[in-house]
Write a protein that holds these residues in place. Structure first.
Motif, short mmCIF file in Angstrom:
data_model
loop_
_atom_site.label_atom_id
_atom_site.label_comp_id
_atom_site.label_asym_id
_atom_site.label_seq_id
_atom_site.Cartn_x
_atom_site.Cartn_y
_atom_site.Cartn_z
N ASN A 41 0.84 -1.20 0.00
CA ASN A 41 0.00 0.00 0.00
C ASN A 41 0.87 1.24 0.00
O ASN A 41 1.86 1.30 0.72
CB ASN A 41 -0.89 0.04 1.25
CG ASN A 41 -1.96 -1.04 1.22
OD1 ASN A 41 -2.06 -1.85 2.10
ND2 ASN A 41 -2.74 -1.05 0.17
N GLY A 42 0.48 2.21 -0.82
CA GLY A 42 1.19 3.47 -0.82
C GLY A 42 2.51 3.45 -1.58
O GLY A 42 3.27 4.42 -1.54
N ALA A 43 2.79 2.37 -2.30
CA ALA A 43 4.07 2.27 -3.01
C ALA A 43 4.14 3.24 -4.18
O ALA A 43 5.22 3.59 -4.65
CB ALA A 43 4.26 0.84 -3.52
N GLY A 44 2.98 3.68 -4.67
CA GLY A 44 2.95 4.56 -5.83
C GLY A 44 2.48 3.84 -7.09
O GLY A 44 2.62 4.36 -8.20
N LYS A 45 1.87 2.69 -6.92
CA LYS A 45 1.41 1.91 -8.08
C LYS A 45 0.32 2.65 -8.84
O LYS A 45 0.40 2.83 -10.05
CB LYS A 45 0.88 0.54 -7.63
CG LYS A 45 1.87 -0.29 -6.83
CD LYS A 45 1.31 -1.66 -6.48
CE LYS A 45 0.10 -1.63 -5.56
NZ LYS A 45 0.39 -1.16 -4.20
N SER A 46 -0.73 3.07 -8.11
CA SER A 46 -1.85 3.73 -8.80
C SER A 46 -1.40 5.04 -9.42
O SER A 46 -1.85 5.41 -10.52
CB SER A 46 -2.99 4.01 -7.82
OG SER A 46 -3.50 2.80 -7.33
N THR A 47 -0.55 5.75 -8.72
CA THR A 47 -0.05 7.02 -9.25
C THR A 47 0.68 6.77 -10.57
O THR A 47 0.48 7.50 -11.55
CB THR A 47 0.89 7.68 -8.23
OG1 THR A 47 0.21 7.75 -6.97
CG2 THR A 47 1.28 9.07 -8.66
N GLN A 86 -8.45 1.20 -10.01
CA GLN A 86 -8.51 0.49 -8.71
C GLN A 86 -9.93 0.53 -8.14
O GLN A 86 -10.43 -0.48 -7.68
CB GLN A 86 -7.52 1.13 -7.74
CG GLN A 86 -7.46 0.41 -6.40
CD GLN A 86 -6.26 0.84 -5.56
OE1 GLN A 86 -5.41 1.59 -6.01
NE2 GLN A 86 -6.21 0.36 -4.35
N GLU A 163 -4.87 -3.30 -9.60
CA GLU A 163 -5.36 -4.24 -8.60
C GLU A 163 -6.66 -4.90 -9.04
O GLU A 163 -7.69 -4.75 -8.39
CB GLU A 163 -5.54 -3.54 -7.25
CG GLU A 163 -4.24 -2.93 -6.77
CD GLU A 163 -4.22 -2.69 -5.26
OE1 GLU A 163 -5.10 -3.17 -4.56
OE2 GLU A 163 -3.26 -2.03 -4.81
N1 LIG Z 1 -3.97 13.03 -5.10
C1 LIG Z 1 -3.06 12.81 -4.12
N2 LIG Z 1 -2.70 13.80 -3.28
C2 LIG Z 1 -1.80 13.59 -2.30
N3 LIG Z 1 -1.20 12.42 -2.08
C3 LIG Z 1 -1.50 11.39 -2.88
C4 LIG Z 1 -2.46 11.53 -3.93
N4 LIG Z 1 -2.57 10.34 -4.56
C5 LIG Z 1 -1.73 9.50 -3.92
N5 LIG Z 1 -1.09 10.13 -2.92
C6 LIG Z 1 -0.09 9.53 -2.02
O1 LIG Z 1 0.91 8.93 -2.80
C7 LIG Z 1 1.31 7.70 -2.27
C8 LIG Z 1 1.17 6.62 -3.31
O2 LIG Z 1 -0.21 6.43 -3.56
P1 LIG Z 1 -0.73 5.34 -4.60
O3 LIG Z 1 -2.21 5.43 -4.58
O4 LIG Z 1 -0.04 5.54 -5.89
O5 LIG Z 1 -0.24 4.00 -3.91
P2 LIG Z 1 -0.57 2.51 -4.32
O6 LIG Z 1 0.73 1.82 -4.51
O7 LIG Z 1 -1.52 2.48 -5.43
O8 LIG Z 1 -1.25 1.98 -2.98
P3 LIG Z 1 -2.50 0.98 -2.80
O9 LIG Z 1 -1.94 -0.41 -2.84
O10 LIG Z 1 -2.99 1.32 -1.44
O11 LIG Z 1 -3.48 1.25 -3.84
C9 LIG Z 1 0.46 7.47 -1.04
O12 LIG Z 1 1.21 7.84 0.09
C10 LIG Z 1 -0.69 8.39 -1.22
O13 LIG Z 1 -1.18 8.83 0.01
#
Ligand SMILES: Nc1ncnc2c1ncn2[C@@H]1O[C@H](COP(=O)(O)OP(=O)(O)OP(=O)(O)O)[C@@H](O)[C@H]1O
Ligand SMILES: [Mg+2]
Lengths: 308, 275
Positions: A41-47, A86, A163
């Protein structure tokens, strides 16, 4: 035959304020390849997926999707992508089949074509009998399949799946994997994120392990396991109070990872390791020998589990 | 079965998407609206009957008995352009608030549209077009019922549909920009309804001429799209007269407000979808 990659990311960065959610990712995806981003979680995958999906502007670095820069050609790129986000964003106020048709219209496709295509895709997603249902009445797995069907409405060159099976029960996951596997066999380029190592092992030809916005390792699942772990793992449990103490007596049998609930012993032969444990007079409450997985790779690289 | 093979005969044309994207969004909203068609039709027809009956037979009789004619016409004719405008503005206040929050957050269809090739601008344009249509349908019904009641004697009467929809857009698109910017629903929309839309409706020369308000409240009317819209409507339905410069101000004010709100929404939505 070397083919031009469909995705090229170099030093890709996304910052939210001072915080770098994606902190310098570089990777390439070849056509027809099935490429994974594995991370907690929070790795930055969705971003990363949003940037690859040409909806989120990168902070720095370079990115080319199908040879185009998303900063300049967002709509062109998106017209050739399929996206499974997601969080589902099907229109709950429309029926199942209408969701596909409406979505296809966004690509400027004619209704006549879409009606036929929607029926084919419902068949593929095993939802033909639910064509007239309300989206709200579908199970989680069905919604996921519908979202995948919707993502295929424009015959995309690349399918992005964020995911795809999180939150589904094992049976629903297997149905979904089977569908994705068929797409893969037909040569659709898949890019998927997951924090399930079994999913990554099943579906990905190649993957990057991501943590805190950075790449920790890259390779095929088998190569990653070979490189960062042993063939087998012995899991022993001595009870939560005693795991840490017992670890001292396990020194030398193999590399150890002490988790709160168990100790992992990395060895090429788990059976031999277990024999050595018993020979030292240690009596674990339970023991289990299994093959190494990507979970072990992740643990090795970060000292943390994938799923907290 | 295997995934259906790609159909090479159907080519995706980015130029076509660029040109018609907003219309695809409109099409989507119309499909959704069809779920509610019976309630929309019932309200569209029922509302004008109820209001015109109450104002014509009820209050109108009272006013005529005591004050005679207002602005040279009977009270029902005077008040009808205000009623249609208020009704349309009420729809704007609904359609430019909750559905916007819905599309960004509760059931984020706008996010889905944006993951497809549509831009934030096309999405906003499509929604504005839809709400304009959503206002025009009951406005037409309202006008027809007004005509039945004899409350729209002028030949230009149907134009009241356009001026009312314009007033709806003028008050609605700035509200839409705000709705697009909020991420938590803490009852803001109810506040907008009561603190902004209601006063702009009541203190704006609707039920009575604006000049009858004390001077320190008259500015509300000048700010209110409902007043500007109603005054335009009165010229169209019964030929009310006013200096030409005032008409120019009415139209200009409404158009500028609608466009500014619209553009602002595009800005807000673009930023929100790009995260
Ligand atoms: N719009 C946003 N504004 C501020 N912070 C953000 C935003 N989107 C994501 N983040 C932060 O960036 C980091 C990565 O988020 P991301 O959603 O890419 O993680 P993830 O790997 O997809 O996690 P998960 O497995 O929970 O989906 C997290 O710490 C999140 O809080
Ligand atoms: Mg995510």
């Amino acid at each position: 035959m070397p083919s031009t990659p469909v995705i090229v990311a170099a030093d890709l960065v996304k910052k939210y304020g001072d915080f770098a959610a994606v902190d310098g990712l570089s990777f390439e995806v070849a056509p027809g390849e099935s490429f994974g981003l594995l991370g907690p979680n929070g790795a930055g995958k969705s971003t990363t997926m949003r940037m690859v999906g040409a909806v989120s502007t990168r902070t720095s670095g370079s990115l080319a999707i199908l040879g185009l820069d998303p900063n300049r050609s967002g709509p062109e790129i998106r017209s050739r992508l399929g996206v499974v986000p997601q969080a589902d964003n099907l229109d709950n106020e429309l029926r199942v089949r209408d969701n596909l048709i409406v979505y296809g219209r966004y690509f400027g496709l004619p209704l006549r074509h879409l009606r036929r295509r929607a029926d084919e895709l419902l068949e593929f997603a095993q939802l033909a009998d639910r064509a007239g249902s309300k989206v709200d009445d579908l199970s989680g797995g069905m919604k996921r399949r519908l979202t995948i069907a919707r993502a295929l409405i424009n015959d995309p060159r690349i399918l992005l799946l964020d995911e795809p099976t999180t939150g589904l029960d094992p049976q629903a996951r297997h149905i979904l994997w089977d569908r994705l596997f068929r797409l893969k066999e037909q040569g659709t380029t898949l890019v998927l994120t997951t924090h399930y190592m079994d999913e990554a092992e099943q579906l990905c030809d190649r993957l990057i392990v991501v943590d805190k916005g950075r790449i920790m390792a890259e390779g095929s699942p088998a190569a990653l396991i070979r490189e960062h772990s042993t063939r087998e793992v012995l899991e022993v449990r001595f009870g939560s109070e005693r795991n840490a103490g017992a670890a001292a007596d396990l020194e030398g049998i193999g590399r150890l990872e002490v988790l709160p609930d168990r100790v992992l012993v990395y060895a090429d032969s788990g059976e031999a390791a277990l024999e050595e444990v018993t020979r030292r007079g240690l009596q674990p409450m339970t023991s289990l020998v299994r093959r190494s997985s990507l979970e072990d790779v992740f643990l090795r690289l970060t000292g943390r589990s994938l799923i907290e | 079965m295997s995934a259906p093979a790609a159909d090479p005969a159907v080519l995706i044309d980015p130029a076509r998407i660029r040109r018609f994207g907003a219309l695809y969004v409109l099409e989507h909203q119309i499909r959704v609206m069809r779920n509610y068609r019976s309630s929309i039709v019932a309200t569209a027809i029922g509302t004008p009957f109820i209001y015109l009956f109450a104002f014509g037979i009820g209050i109108g009789t009272l006013v005529s008995a005591n004050a005679g004619r207002v602005d040279g016409v009977d009270y029902l004719t005077f008040v009808a352009p205000a009623l249609i405008c208020m009704s349309v503005v009420g729809i704007a206040a609904m359609e430019f608030t909750y559905p916007i929050m819905l599309g960004f957050k509760w059931n984020p269809t706008f996010v889905g549209m944006n993951a497809a090739p549509l831009s934030a601008r096309q999405i906003v344009d499509g929604v504005v077009l839809f709400v304009a249509l959503r206002m025009a349908i009951p406005a037409v019904a309202y006008y027809v019922v007004m005509a039945l009641f004899g409350a729209a004697p002028s030949a230009w009467g149907a134009g009241v549909v356009v001026t009312s929809v314009l007033a709806g857009l003028a008050i609605g698109t700035p509200i839409m920009a705000y709705a697009a910017s909020i991420t938590e629903d803490k009852g803001q929309f109810a506040v907008i309804g009561r603190v902004i839309v209601l006063p702009l409706t009541l203190f704006s020369g609707t039920m009575f001429p604006l000049e009858q308000l004390p001077w320190f409240l008259q500015w509300i009317g000048w700010l209110s799209p409902v007043w500007h819209g109603t005054e335009l409507g009165r010229q169209l339905t019964y030929g009310a007269t006013e200096p030409i410069w005032l008409t120019v101000i009415h139209v200009g004010y409404l158009v500028v407000l609608a466009i500014v709100g619209w553009r602002l929404t595009v800005r807000v939505a673009t930023r929100r979808l790009d995260r």
